[in-house]
Design a protein around this motif. Structure first.
Motif, short mmCIF file in Angstrom:
data_model
loop_
_atom_site.label_atom_id
_atom_site.label_comp_id
_atom_site.label_asym_id
_atom_site.label_seq_id
_atom_site.Cartn_x
_atom_site.Cartn_y
_atom_site.Cartn_z
N ARG A 130 70.46 -8.32 30.45
CA ARG A 130 70.77 -8.69 29.07
C ARG A 130 69.67 -9.65 28.63
NH1 ARG A 130 74.23 -7.50 25.71
NH2 ARG A 130 75.66 -6.57 27.18
N VAL A 131 68.70 -9.13 27.87
CA VAL A 131 67.52 -9.88 27.47
C VAL A 131 67.80 -10.67 26.20
CG1 VAL A 131 65.07 -9.67 26.81
CG2 VAL A 131 66.05 -8.09 28.47
N ALA A 132 67.35 -11.91 26.19
CA ALA A 132 67.54 -12.77 25.02
C ALA A 132 66.99 -12.10 23.76
CB ALA A 132 66.85 -14.11 25.25
N GLY A 133 67.83 -11.96 22.74
CA GLY A 133 67.41 -11.39 21.47
C GLY A 133 67.25 -9.88 21.45
N ARG A 134 67.45 -9.21 22.57
CA ARG A 134 67.25 -7.76 22.61
C ARG A 134 68.46 -6.99 23.13
NH1 ARG A 134 62.07 -6.00 25.53
NH2 ARG A 134 62.62 -4.06 24.51
N GLY A 135 69.41 -7.70 23.72
CA GLY A 135 70.57 -7.02 24.27
C GLY A 135 70.30 -6.44 25.65
N ARG A 136 71.17 -5.52 26.05
CA ARG A 136 71.08 -4.93 27.40
C ARG A 136 69.92 -3.95 27.46
NH1 ARG A 136 72.75 -0.55 30.32
NH2 ARG A 136 73.67 -0.97 32.35
N ARG A 137 69.07 -4.11 28.49
CA ARG A 137 67.91 -3.23 28.68
C ARG A 137 67.84 -2.80 30.14
NH1 ARG A 137 68.02 -3.01 23.97
NH2 ARG A 137 66.46 -3.63 22.48
N ASP A 138 67.56 -1.52 30.36
CA ASP A 138 67.35 -1.03 31.71
C ASP A 138 66.06 -1.63 32.25
OD1 ASP A 138 69.58 0.61 31.64
OD2 ASP A 138 68.45 2.34 30.89
N VAL A 139 66.07 -2.04 33.51
CA VAL A 139 64.87 -2.61 34.13
C VAL A 139 63.74 -1.60 34.11
CG1 VAL A 139 63.92 -3.47 36.32
CG2 VAL A 139 66.15 -4.28 35.51
N LYS A 140 64.06 -0.34 34.33
CA LYS A 140 63.03 0.70 34.28
C LYS A 140 62.27 0.67 32.96
CE LYS A 140 62.46 5.73 34.43
NZ LYS A 140 63.12 7.01 34.67
N ARG A 141 62.99 0.56 31.86
CA ARG A 141 62.37 0.53 30.53
C ARG A 141 61.55 -0.74 30.34
NH1 ARG A 141 61.99 4.32 26.57
NH2 ARG A 141 63.71 5.10 27.79
N LEU A 142 62.07 -1.87 30.82
CA LEU A 142 61.32 -3.13 30.71
C LEU A 142 59.99 -3.05 31.46
CD1 LEU A 142 64.26 -5.66 31.20
CD2 LEU A 142 62.98 -5.24 29.08
N LEU A 143 60.00 -2.43 32.63
CA LEU A 143 58.77 -2.31 33.41
C LEU A 143 57.78 -1.36 32.73
CD1 LEU A 143 60.32 -2.20 36.99
CD2 LEU A 143 59.18 -4.12 35.87
N GLN A 144 58.30 -0.29 32.13
CA GLN A 144 57.43 0.62 31.38
C GLN A 144 56.80 -0.11 30.21
OE1 GLN A 144 60.23 3.72 30.43
NE2 GLN A 144 59.75 4.91 32.26
N GLU A 145 57.61 -0.85 29.46
CA GLU A 145 57.12 -1.59 28.30
C GLU A 145 56.08 -2.63 28.69
OE1 GLU A 145 60.66 -3.20 26.54
OE2 GLU A 145 61.27 -1.26 25.71
N ALA A 146 56.24 -3.22 29.87
CA ALA A 146 55.31 -4.26 30.34
C ALA A 146 54.03 -3.66 30.92
CB ALA A 146 56.00 -5.13 31.39
N GLY A 147 53.97 -2.33 31.02
CA GLY A 147 52.76 -1.69 31.53
C GLY A 147 52.60 -1.80 33.03
N ILE A 148 53.71 -1.93 33.75
CA ILE A 148 53.65 -1.98 35.21
C ILE A 148 53.48 -0.54 35.72
CG2 ILE A 148 54.84 -2.66 37.34
CD1 ILE A 148 54.31 -5.06 35.48
N PRO A 149 52.41 -0.26 36.45
CA PRO A 149 52.21 1.11 36.95
C PRO A 149 53.39 1.57 37.81
CG PRO A 149 50.20 -0.17 37.21
CD PRO A 149 51.28 -1.13 36.80
N PRO A 150 53.71 2.86 37.77
CA PRO A 150 54.88 3.38 38.49
C PRO A 150 54.90 3.04 39.98
CG PRO A 150 53.96 5.07 37.07
CD PRO A 150 53.03 3.90 37.00
N TRP A 151 53.75 3.06 40.64
CA TRP A 151 53.71 2.82 42.09
C TRP A 151 53.92 1.34 42.43
CZ3 TRP A 151 49.55 4.20 39.12
CH2 TRP A 151 48.53 3.26 39.00
N GLN A 152 53.94 0.46 41.44
CA GLN A 152 54.19 -0.95 41.70
C GLN A 152 55.62 -1.37 41.35
OE1 GLN A 152 51.20 -3.07 39.48
NE2 GLN A 152 49.55 -2.35 40.78
N ARG A 153 56.36 -0.49 40.72
CA ARG A 153 57.69 -0.88 40.21
C ARG A 153 58.71 -1.13 41.30
NH1 ARG A 153 57.51 3.55 35.35
NH2 ARG A 153 55.72 2.60 34.31
N ASP A 154 58.61 -0.45 42.44
CA ASP A 154 59.57 -0.68 43.52
C ASP A 154 59.32 -2.02 44.21
OD1 ASP A 154 57.21 0.10 44.77
OD2 ASP A 154 58.23 1.28 46.31
#
Length: 182
Positions: A130-154
């Protein structure tokens, strides 16, 4: 150097070069990173993969190094070391804790400054914050939005207060918490 970073080369720059210059650039970038240069056969495979579909998961490895393509860049890096699957650690919220993925470089405190005992874990999938000012967000989506490459997300560290996810370290923080680069 094709975007300024030896570990992340701009694909549009690489493909604009002749094949011999492409090979030189990749070898030079590997040397700057302290990686062994790929053998000729692996380098040829890598150059062929540069023109793969945008959504293709390009991963060419060789002894001591690997190359991955993502979002218009070629990433050069040392091979990933497997991390302990069920690792977790108690954390005070202060920077400096050593983890298998390196040191924690942020601090995390509740807005009300109450003492807390946090637990760090790896991302497993399916978590939400539950992100301040944005509501509930999936961690997967947050990592995509932050530009974290897929192989680093785990390898992404999550901070928990009891059973409540309160931060994706370096990416997002829950309502009522503050994260500061340390």
């Amino acid at each position: 150097m094709a975007g300024g970073n030896a570990d992340r080369l701009a694909l549009d720059h690489i493909v604009s070069l002749s094949p011999s210059r492409q090979r030189l650039l990749i070898r030079y970038a590997c040397q700057r990173l302290g990686l062994p240069t790929p053998p000729a056969s692996r380098l040829a495979t890598l150059l062929e993969q540069l023109s793969a579909r945008e959504d293709a998961r390009v991963n060419v490895d060789w002894v001591g190094g690997e190359a991955r393509r993502w979002r218009g860049a070629l990433y050069l890096q040392a091979p990933r070391v497997a991390l302990p699957a069920n690792w977790h650690a108690d954390w005070t919220g202060q920077p400096g804790l050593q983890t298998p993925a390196g040191p924690v470089e942020v601090s995390l405190v509740p807005s009300d400054a109450r003492p807390c005992r946090l637990r760090l874990t790896w991302r497993k999938g399916g978590e939400a914050l539950r992100v301040a000012g944005r509501g509930r967000r999936d961690v997967k989506r947050l990592l995509q939005e932050a530009g974290i490459p897929p192989w680093q997300r785990d390898r992404q560290l999550l901070a928990w207060d009891g059973d409540t996810l309160v931060a994706v370290l370096g990416v997002a923080v829950a309502e009522g918490w503050e994260m500061v680069a340390g």
